[in-house]
Design an enzyme around this catalytic site. Sequence first.
Site, PDB file in Angstrom:
ATOM      1  CB  SER A  42      71.106  -6.947 -10.282  1.00 46.04           C
ATOM      2  OG  SER A  42      70.957  -8.040 -11.164  1.00 46.04           O
ATOM      3  CG  ASP A 156      72.720  -6.355 -13.653  1.00 43.68           C
ATOM      4  OD1 ASP A 156      73.285  -5.814 -12.683  1.00 43.68           O
ATOM      5  OD2 ASP A 156      72.041  -7.384 -13.543  1.00 43.68           O
TER       6      ASP A 156
END
Length: 298
Positions: A42, A156
């Site tokens: 991320s 993510d």
Amino acid sequence: MRKRPTIGLALGSGGARGWCHIGVIRGLEEIGVRPDVVAGTSMGALVGAAYAGGRLDALEDWVKNLTPPGFLKLMDVSLRSGGLVEARQIEVMLKDIGLPDQIEELKRPFTAVATDMQTGREIWLDRGPTYPAVRGSVGIPGVMSPLKYEGRWLLDGGLTNPVPVSPLRAMGAEVLIAVNPNAKARGRIWRPKEPKPRSDNWITSVMPDGLRETLGIGSESDPPEAKPGYFDVLSAAIDVMTETIARARMAGEPPDVLLNAGFTDLTVLELYRGAEAIAEGKRIVKAQADRIREICEV
């Protein structure tokens, strides 16, 4: 003369808190530690790519100059795309700061971690186009839309590997330094905000009580309790999930050094508070400087 060990740096997820990775890298440089291989999840993938590509200075300048109005301009709202925003500006920004467009062209070996939406499996992106690999890893659920990359929809990486220690071993790292932006002081995930005091101006004085409560403005009698809003709930949910997964993963794959950031009120979307996050990154390195020097043999 004995060759120093190969140092790997795992940069975890955390949204805006992940700007602390910039401070961590700066702090490591100050004590003579320069990681050889980098893995990021991320926001850790975004900062890690910039570092691996030799563009950390440019990214830091961009972060420190980001203001709340500038942050709003990044929000390309699209409610039909599986998230609140498509976050196309992430790729634009990476190009603007001069990051090479192929992972193989970066100055250090780098791996971005994402999650395959169909299978729920962890995906390691260590070759091919840089920008979509980073954008695929940065796909905060409920906020950013998934990205289609090489036939797979990516979410993510924090959903499967919030602090990506495991790729570092495959990259040849002998010493593992991991950074967790989501560590919580005293185990508190969310702290209720205090209600705003009532203003004395005539506008708020004539507001109905219901409207004052919606705006979080206290009344003269019995001020309303602060209620969690949409982003409070979303941020807390992400924190609960990533903290649980990170603990489980690192129990089986413990790093040699774990740097836990200690944020108390910085949410995942407050990207314009980068200076605070960077300062925290420097602080947590300083707190373990002796241990880091020892294990990295510098």
